[in-house]
Design a protein around this motif. Structure first.
Motif, PDB file in Angstrom:
ATOM      1  N   ALA A 137       0.827  -1.203   0.000  1.00  0.00           N
ATOM      2  CA  ALA A 137       0.000   0.000   0.000  1.00  0.00           C
ATOM      3  C   ALA A 137       0.863   1.256   0.000  1.00  0.00           C
ATOM      4  O   ALA A 137       2.059   1.213   0.298  1.00  0.00           O
ATOM      5  N   VAL A 138       0.236   2.380  -0.331  1.00  0.00           N
ATOM      6  CA  VAL A 138       0.860   3.681  -0.145  1.00  0.00           C
ATOM      7  C   VAL A 138       0.129   4.410   0.973  1.00  0.00           C
ATOM      8  O   VAL A 138      -1.100   4.348   1.083  1.00  0.00           O
ATOM      9  N   ILE A 139       0.920   5.074   1.813  1.00  0.00           N
ATOM     10  CA  ILE A 139       0.385   5.957   2.838  1.00  0.00           C
ATOM     11  C   ILE A 139       0.433   7.371   2.272  1.00  0.00           C
ATOM     12  O   ILE A 139       1.499   7.848   1.885  1.00  0.00           O
ATOM     13  N   ILE A 140      -0.715   8.023   2.213  1.00  0.00           N
ATOM     14  CA  ILE A 140      -0.797   9.363   1.655  1.00  0.00           C
ATOM     15  C   ILE A 140      -1.082  10.340   2.789  1.00  0.00           C
ATOM     16  O   ILE A 140      -2.026  10.155   3.559  1.00  0.00           O
ATOM     17  N   ARG A 141      -0.251  11.359   2.886  1.00  0.00           N
ATOM     18  CA  ARG A 141      -0.377  12.363   3.928  1.00  0.00           C
ATOM     19  C   ARG A 141      -0.423  13.759   3.295  1.00  0.00           C
ATOM     20  O   ARG A 141       0.030  13.953   2.164  1.00  0.00           O
ATOM     21  N   ALA A 142      -0.938  14.717   4.072  1.00  0.00           N
ATOM     22  CA  ALA A 142      -1.002  16.102   3.615  1.00  0.00           C
ATOM     23  C   ALA A 142      -0.723  17.021   4.785  1.00  0.00           C
ATOM     24  O   ALA A 142      -1.009  16.689   5.941  1.00  0.00           O
ATOM     25  N   HIS A 148       1.900  20.123  10.234  1.00  0.00           N
ATOM     26  CA  HIS A 148       1.298  18.957  10.886  1.00  0.00           C
ATOM     27  C   HIS A 148       0.750  18.004   9.826  1.00  0.00           C
ATOM     28  O   HIS A 148      -0.187  18.332   9.104  1.00  0.00           O
ATOM     29  N   TRP A 149       1.329  16.822   9.735  1.00  0.00           N
ATOM     30  CA  TRP A 149       0.885  15.843   8.748  1.00  0.00           C
ATOM     31  C   TRP A 149      -0.466  15.255   9.129  1.00  0.00           C
ATOM     32  O   TRP A 149      -0.696  14.917  10.291  1.00  0.00           O
ATOM     33  N   ARG A 150      -1.344  15.105   8.146  1.00  0.00           N
ATOM     34  CA  ARG A 150      -2.594  14.373   8.306  1.00  0.00           C
ATOM     35  C   ARG A 150      -2.540  13.157   7.396  1.00  0.00           C
ATOM     36  O   ARG A 150      -2.257  13.278   6.200  1.00  0.00           O
ATOM     37  N   THR A 151      -2.788  11.991   7.937  1.00  0.00           N
ATOM     38  CA  THR A 151      -2.901  10.791   7.098  1.00  0.00           C
ATOM     39  C   THR A 151      -4.285  10.798   6.468  1.00  0.00           C
ATOM     40  O   THR A 151      -5.294  10.781   7.172  1.00  0.00           O
ATOM     41  N   ILE A 152      -4.325  10.858   5.133  1.00  0.00           N
ATOM     42  CA  ILE A 152      -5.613  11.005   4.455  1.00  0.00           C
ATOM     43  C   ILE A 152      -6.046   9.773   3.677  1.00  0.00           C
ATOM     44  O   ILE A 152      -7.209   9.664   3.290  1.00  0.00           O
TER      45      ILE A 152
END
Length: 205
Positions: A137-142, A148-152
């Protein structure tokens, strides 16, 4: 580890109306009606969005930063594209919906899905989108400018050779969308889904 990707090293899936390199980064003007979508709910296909792609190995994360100061119309969008072909891709970024910016991710494997999360407080900010492979999988953050990173999203994505990644933008409903991209880098991968990576999103020339 942070390796800057030269804007001129990428290849466009579809050439935008205009590309301008400046001291602040790369300004891209999207064509009216440009988008990426495959079938789901609407029944149509769009593959005329603008993604600037280069090779992406799964031993590094990829990050793209851009300014959210020109997004005004429905579905104005920009962010990070992960690409294995026209039937297998993920776009993650900001998209205008219901009059406000939303973190938006579309995962496509033959057909597309769509997830949204509003971020009205990010208007006018620099936004950074990050993707890192972990297992299958890929973990996508913004992150906005507060760092402050949010895992989206956590989404399945191929580890086969030939993967590409890079900045994208689309203007599905209007002409004249211009997006300033400030940064495109490969950096150290995530260590764990529950451990935020360092935030290093300063603009590069």
């Amino acid at each position: 580890m942070e390796n800057i990707v030269n804007w001129q090293k990428g290849t466009w899936t579809v050439q935008p109306e205009k590309v301008e390199l400046t001291e602040d980064g790369m300004i891209v003007q999207a064509a009216e009606g440009s988008d990426y979508w495959e079938e789901t709910m609407y029944g149509f296909k769009h593959d005329n969005g603008h993604a600037l792609l280069s090779s992406w190995e799964d031993n590094s994360a990829v990050e793209v930063s851009f300014k959210l100061d020109t997004f005004t119309e429905l579905y104005d969008q920009a962010g990070l594209m992960l690409w294995k072909g026209t039937q297998q891709w993920i776009k993650a970024g900001i998209e205008i919906n219901d009059g406000q910016p939303n973190l938006a991710v579309v995962v496509t494997n033959g057909c597309s899905d769509w997830s949204l999360s509003p971020v009205p407080d990010w208007k006018g900010q620099q936004v950074t989108i990050r993707a890192s492979q972990m297992n299958d999988a890929v973990i996508i953050r913004a992150a906005g400018e507060d760092g402050h990173w949010r895992t989206i999203r956590v989404a399945r994505f191929t580890r086969e050779p030939g993967r590409q990644a890079g900045p994208f933008t689309c203007g599905p409903t209007r002409a004249g969308l211009r997006v300033l991209f400030t940064r495109w880098v490969h950096t150290a991968p995530d260590k764990d889904i529950h451990e935020d990576p360092p935030f290093l999103a300063t603009a590069h020339k």
